[in-house]
Design a protein around this motif. Sequence first.
Motif, PDB file in Angstrom:
ATOM      1  N   PRO A 152      39.834  27.973  37.558  1.00 53.26           N
ATOM      2  CA  PRO A 152      39.512  28.994  37.405  1.00 53.26           C
ATOM      3  C   PRO A 152      39.480  29.814  38.587  1.00 53.26           C
ATOM      4  O   PRO A 152      39.183  29.245  39.785  1.00 53.26           O
ATOM      5  N   LYS A 153      39.917  31.103  38.715  1.00 52.03           N
ATOM      6  CA  LYS A 153      40.057  31.810  40.132  1.00 52.03           C
ATOM      7  C   LYS A 153      38.521  32.416  40.207  1.00 52.03           C
ATOM      8  O   LYS A 153      38.361  32.782  41.497  1.00 52.03           O
ATOM      9  N   ASP A 194      37.087  34.818  35.307  1.00 47.19           N
ATOM     10  CA  ASP A 194      38.327  33.901  34.930  1.00 47.19           C
ATOM     11  C   ASP A 194      38.002  32.709  33.725  1.00 47.19           C
ATOM     12  O   ASP A 194      38.618  32.682  32.628  1.00 47.19           O
TER      13      ASP A 194
END
Length: 129
Positions: free
Chosen positions: A62-63, A67
């Motif tokens: 995940p960013k 996200d």
Amino acid sequence: MIALWYALFALFSTAVNIAFQYISFLVYEGFLSLYVAMFIGTVAGLVLKYILDKKYIFFHKPKSKKDDGKKFFLYSLMGVFTTLIFWGFEIGFDAMFESQNAKYIGAVVGLSIGYVVKYFLDKKFVFKD
């Protein structure tokens, strides 16, 4: 190799789901107890399976927390259809057979079918990037 890991994670998540259902029945056996247990088991299995699938099956990093939350929401949304399969089998087995274990057998059958369907839904709609 991914298929083997996915199958192992599905088995592990199924075991967690069933264990949480069993514990739920130990705590509460009143009105709608089957549905309460199915819900508790589903949530426990969902969270575990998301963590394992995200990291080891789809290799998603995940960013941000946003996200990750979005992915979990989509993952859960794809799970609605497959949960209906799983619950249908569990409720059906519980209604058709008089054995206390019938509901668990139905859950395992339904979860097995649901996890196969869910893999393809997740691959196409959740972890497509």
